[in-house]
Write a protein that holds these residues in place. Structure first.
Motif, PDB file in Angstrom:
ATOM      1  N   HIS A 138       0.841  -1.197   0.000  1.00 57.30           N
ATOM      2  CA  HIS A 138       0.000   0.000   0.000  1.00 57.30           C
ATOM      3  C   HIS A 138       0.877   1.250   0.000  1.00 57.30           C
ATOM      4  N   PHE A 139       0.450   2.241  -0.728  1.00 60.74           N
ATOM      5  CA  PHE A 139       1.170   3.505  -0.697  1.00 60.74           C
ATOM      6  C   PHE A 139       0.573   4.387   0.393  1.00 60.74           C
ATOM      7  N   ARG A 140       1.383   4.739   1.338  1.00 62.53           N
ATOM      8  CA  ARG A 140       0.933   5.580   2.446  1.00 62.53           C
ATOM      9  C   ARG A 140       1.429   7.009   2.243  1.00 62.53           C
TER      10      ARG A 140
ATOM     11  N   GLU B 171     -10.755  15.602  -0.990  1.00 65.23           N
ATOM     12  CA  GLU B 171     -10.576  15.084   0.370  1.00 65.23           C
ATOM     13  C   GLU B 171     -11.140  13.672   0.498  1.00 65.23           C
ATOM     14  N   LEU B 172     -12.276  13.387  -0.117  1.00 63.70           N
ATOM     15  CA  LEU B 172     -12.798  12.025  -0.066  1.00 63.70           C
ATOM     16  C   LEU B 172     -11.857  11.077  -0.808  1.00 63.70           C
ATOM     17  N   MET B 173     -11.321  11.518  -1.913  1.00 57.74           N
ATOM     18  CA  MET B 173     -10.303  10.711  -2.603  1.00 57.74           C
ATOM     19  C   MET B 173      -9.124  10.445  -1.686  1.00 57.74           C
ATOM     20  N   ARG B 174      -8.663  11.460  -0.982  1.00 59.12           N
ATOM     21  CA  ARG B 174      -7.526  11.280  -0.059  1.00 59.12           C
ATOM     22  C   ARG B 174      -7.828  10.233   0.999  1.00 59.12           C
ATOM     23  N   VAL B 175      -8.979  10.340   1.636  1.00 59.14           N
ATOM     24  CA  VAL B 175      -9.335   9.411   2.700  1.00 59.14           C
ATOM     25  C   VAL B 175      -9.457   7.991   2.153  1.00 59.14           C
ATOM     26  N   LEU B 176     -10.113   7.843   1.000  1.00 56.92           N
ATOM     27  CA  LEU B 176     -10.317   6.504   0.449  1.00 56.92           C
ATOM     28  C   LEU B 176      -9.011   5.863   0.006  1.00 56.92           C
ATOM     29  N   MET B 177      -8.110   6.661  -0.537  1.00 61.27           N
ATOM     30  CA  MET B 177      -6.843   6.091  -1.011  1.00 61.27           C
ATOM     31  C   MET B 177      -5.809   5.982   0.102  1.00 61.27           C
TER      32      MET B 177
ATOM     33  N   GLU C 203      -9.072   4.134  -9.208  1.00 57.27           N
ATOM     34  CA  GLU C 203     -10.287   3.897  -9.978  1.00 57.27           C
ATOM     35  C   GLU C 203     -11.485   3.649  -9.056  1.00 57.27           C
ATOM     36  N   LYS C 204     -11.311   2.821  -8.022  1.00 56.86           N
ATOM     37  CA  LYS C 204     -12.415   2.550  -7.095  1.00 56.86           C
ATOM     38  C   LYS C 204     -12.783   3.801  -6.312  1.00 56.86           C
ATOM     39  N   ALA C 205     -11.753   4.523  -5.854  1.00 54.63           N
ATOM     40  CA  ALA C 205     -12.012   5.733  -5.074  1.00 54.63           C
ATOM     41  C   ALA C 205     -12.748   6.771  -5.915  1.00 54.63           C
ATOM     42  N   TRP C 206     -12.362   6.919  -7.170  1.00 51.66           N
ATOM     43  CA  TRP C 206     -12.998   7.915  -8.038  1.00 51.66           C
ATOM     44  C   TRP C 206     -14.446   7.536  -8.339  1.00 51.66           C
ATOM     45  N   ASN C 207     -14.694   6.268  -8.561  1.00 55.57           N
ATOM     46  CA  ASN C 207     -16.054   5.816  -8.816  1.00 55.57           C
ATOM     47  C   ASN C 207     -16.957   6.093  -7.617  1.00 55.57           C
TER      48      ASN C 207
END
Length: 805
Positions: A198-200, A320-326, A334-338
């Motif tokens: 995982h990339f942190r 911010e939602l992308m940040r939290v999900l990734m 792709e999953k986070a963006w969807n």
């Protein structure tokens, strides 16, 4: 489902609470203490429903909506909560039995300083309507320590004072420090792969702020539902080794100190950027954390959560939602963006390009570096996907990054599944002009949701006399289904009803006149036309056009003519502290008022009143008393408006351009019951050779009015008068006041003629009230719930499928 409480039980609860809080008898308490005790008792009455509502949502796995707004303008809670709980009469009679005056007690409630104007009031109307409809919707914003500002006038100038609304705390809120979040600002951020692949996101040298939530219950109308308004306060991280300087403490306090800091300089813009990320990050983190308590599968987040972006201020919610999900949940891009696209929806509230927020890339990258990295990737992927389809010119013009700026409206559209305007013409103009490029790419995302207002606040609370009359004539089912107000039309030829309407209006005018006398030491004629313009002070709203007409009236009186009807022109508005031109207009209105109101030649023919510190409570006094509602923005500039709807519901006759929701009001009323003037949107757009100086030089009437700004006719405005004159003549009158003046003056003449026929005027009042029901925010929020958020409605209003949207 009103709260079942008797007068005796209320009195007992009140006396007990007084002892608990202050250890005194109620007879010894100050009015402020009486208010706090009363508010505490009312809060106790809905506490169980608040808990039960949130438990029900969790147990039933209800999809929940989170309404992100930098402003909420709720007004005072006490009277509204009592109404919605169904305990108003019991409480008032119980207090009277103890020798206490409810109205005097209620005046001690501080008005929450959480908003500026229509944007914040609409957010609060929607929260009220959602709770009343049984929709699982909650607000997310900032707990401003001082709100916007308290407005006073000194020598005619607006002076901004601290509005210390939290000085004695807020009895309606609950601090929940166990739900706090960490928000990161600045520093360096990079991605590092861990042992699991995982990339942190790794952070160093960040300025961390603790976001602490304060929750306020939003009580639904007699249905047992209590939703949540969560406001975030900023604090320094704390542990036993914490050592902070006063400067560090001050930097954190600045984030939540005041709504809309002065953005005319770099520091002010930086602070606003921090404010926006602060409440967005805290809100998104809190939502995902709450979801994770009850769900293992993040792929279903979009089916259980909706986040609504109210104007561009919360647009960073996409990144911010992308940040939290990734970064925290380790989903792929792709999953986070969807998921993000399913969750997010966006309302645009403006047609003014300068109000579509942008941020310099360097400021943005330094302040929220991880969010900037994500937006860069959104930008790259958007261009990569769309340029082969739509071409580089179009795609680059609407990408999130361009010309060294981060473009928040474009980010909000690209990251959302729905984009709506707030009136039919506004949405049309979004798709043909302001957001035309994105409409070409995502036409299926665009839709209209015309704004609305809550009749509980603006009739039942603000205008009890009219409410009683309506209940007597058509019953009280309109309280739940305002479209039933159309039944009032059948009384438009009934003399008793016309007389009753006249009495209600005159009683409200008398109450406002008493308030004006007490506040401004000015007597006004209650038989005059109360001509009202109440809204944020901005050039495009054209308070200055109204001022020109007042000067015209004044000059007629000074020339020996008598007005057809006495007039009281009433203004209430705040100007942004850095908006110099708007503050000049305030100065001119105040000096005009001072001169006219003290001129013995004028007598009772004409008065000008500028009520300071406009807010919800002031509006509740003005709106029921208004005869004429001025909605005179330049066509194509006002997104919707909501004061127009509130005034219409209270029986004011609208004097308007065909702009915003005025058009839909006109569709309901027709030419007979609304006075329309001015250029239309197509005429404004096609007016390519406008030369205001030509109108000034050729039109004797306009020349005399404008000369009054500079020739000494109006006193004490030498600088301001010259600036206004120059803006209208030398700098070509950006908002077409001179082009519209003749039409406006003719419309005012029509108002005079209509007002002289008292039977006809009172019929117009009835027609306006009867046609106003379609503009209920209950209907609007039901449309959002069904068409955008796809959430359940427990208590659907009877006529929600009206034609407004």
């Amino acid at each position: 489902m009103p709260v079942d409480i008797t007068e005796e039980k209320f009195v007992e609860d009140y006396k007990t609470k007084m002892l608990e809080m202050y250890s005194i008898d109620d007879a010894d308490a100050s009015r402020a203490q009486q208010y706090r005790v009363l508010a505490s008792v009312v809060r106790d009455y809905y506490a169980q429903n608040w808990r039960n509502t949130l438990l029900k949502y969790q147990q039933n796995d209800r999809k929940q909506v989170y309404y992100f707004s930098i402003e909420f303008l709720p007004g005072r809670f006490l009277t509204q909560n009592m109404l919605n709980l169904g305990i108003s009469e019991v409480v008032k009679s119980g207090l009277a039995k103890m020798g206490l005056d409810f109205d005097k007690i209620a005046q001690h409630e501080p008005e929450p300083g959480l908003g500026n104007g229509g944007l914040g009031r609409l957010a609060s109307e929607f929260l009220d309507s959602a709770a009343s409809e049984g929709i699982a919707m909650h607000g997310n914003g900032i707990r401003y320590q001082y709100g916007l500002f308290k407005q006073e006038f000194i020598n005619g100038y607006q002076v901004e004072l601290l509005d210390d609304w939290l000085r004695n705390g807020n009895i309606w809120e609950v601090r929940r420090e166990n739900r706090a979040c960490i928000v990161h600002f600045g520093g360096n951020v990079w991605l590092k792969e861990d042992s699991l692949g995982h990339f942190r996101a790794m952070y160093e040298n960040t300025e961390d702020v603790i976001a602490v939530p304060y929750d306020i219950g939003i009580v639904g109308y007699r249905n047992g539902t209590v939703n949540n308004l969560r406001l975030w306060s900023a604090e320094l991280p704390y542990n036993e080794h914490s050592r902070y300087t006063l400067a560090e403490k001050s930097r954190v306090n600045d984030i939540i100190e005041i709504l809309y800091p002065d953005d005319s300089n770099y520091e002010g813009r930086l602070l606003r950027l921090k404010q926006e990320y602060f409440f967005v990050s805290a809100g998104v983190q809190s939502i995902v954390r709450s979801y994770r308590k009850h769900h293992r599968n993040l792929n279903r987040l979009g089916q259980r959560i909706a986040i609504h972006i109210n104007d561009t201020h919360p647009a960073m919610a996409v990144a911010e939602l992308m940040r939290v999900l990734m970064d925290e949940e380790f989903l792929s891009w792709e999953k986070a963006w969807n998921i993000t696209n399913q969750v997010m929806s966006y309302t645009n509230h403006t047609l003014l390009s300068e109000a579509l927020e942008t941020w310099p890339e360097d400021m943005f990258a330094q302040t929220v570096p991880r969010i900037y990295q994500i937006i860069k990737e959104i930008d790259r992927r958007f261009k990569e996907l769309m340029i082969p389809i739509h071409g580089a010119d179009l795609v680059n013009s609407v990408a999130p990054l361009g010309n060294g700026q981060v473009r928040m409206a474009y980010l909000a559209v690209i990251g959302s599944h729905s984009v709506n305007g707030v009136a039919k013409i506004h949405t049309d103009l979004l798709t043909t002009s302001v957001l035309n490029g994105l409409y070409k790419i995502f036409p299926e995302r665009f839709n209209n949701k015309t704004n609305g207002v809550t009749f509980r606040r603006w009739l039942q609370v603000a205008n009890p006399g009219l409410t009683t009359l309506l209940d007597d004539k058509i019953g009280n089912n309109w309280h739940r289904d305002p479209n039933l107000l159309k039944g009032f039309n059948i009384f438009d030829k009934d003399k008793d009803t016309l007389d009753a309407v006249a009495r209600v209006k005159h009683d409200n005018k008398t109450a406002l006149a008493d308030f004006i006398s007490e506040t401004l030491r000015t007597k006004v004629n209650t038989h005059a036309i109360f001509d009202v313009q109440i809204k944020r002070l901005h050039a495009y709203k054209r308070q200055l056009l109204h001022v020109m007409y007042i000067i015209d009236e004044y000059l007629q009186i000074k020339a020996g003519h008598k007005l057809a009807n006495p007039r009281v022109h009433i203004f209430a508005a705040k100007a942004a502290p850095s908006y110099y031109y708007a503050k000049e207009i305030i100065k001119i209105i105040n000096e005009l008022a001072n001169q006219i109101n003290h001129d013995p030649v004028v007598k009772d023919q004409l008065k000008v009143i500028f009520i300071p510190n406009y807010g919800v409570s002031i509006a509740e006094k003005i709106i029921p008393a208004a005869d004429v509602s001025e909605q005179i923005s330049l066509a194509g500039k006002e997104a919707s408006g909501t004061s127009n709807m509130k005034l219409m519901a209270n029986g004011a006759v609208t004097l308007a351009t065909l702009d915003g929701a005025n058009i839909e009001m006109h569709d309901s009323l027709g030419d007979d019951d609304m006075v329309i003037f001015g250029l239309t949107v197509p005429e404004v757009e096609n007016y390519h050779d406008y030369h205001s100086a030509d109108i000034y030089n050729k039109d004797v009437r306009i020349k005399r009015i404008l000369d009054a700004f500079i020739d000494g006719t109006l006193k004490n405005i030498e600088t301001e008068g010259r600036d206004i004159f120059n803006s209208l003549v030398q700098y070509n009158d950006q908002y077409f006041l001179l082009a519209d003046y003749e039409s406006y003056a003719k419309a005012q003449d029509r108002i005079d003629k209509l007002y002289q026929d008292r039977t006809r005027w009172h019929q117009m009042i009835i027609h306006n009230i009867a046609a106003s029901g379609r503009f209920s925010s209950d209907y609007t929020i039901a449309r959002y719930a069904e068409n955008i958020w796809q959430v359940d409605i427990d208590n659907p209003v009877g006529s929600k499928f009206n034609e407004q949207n």
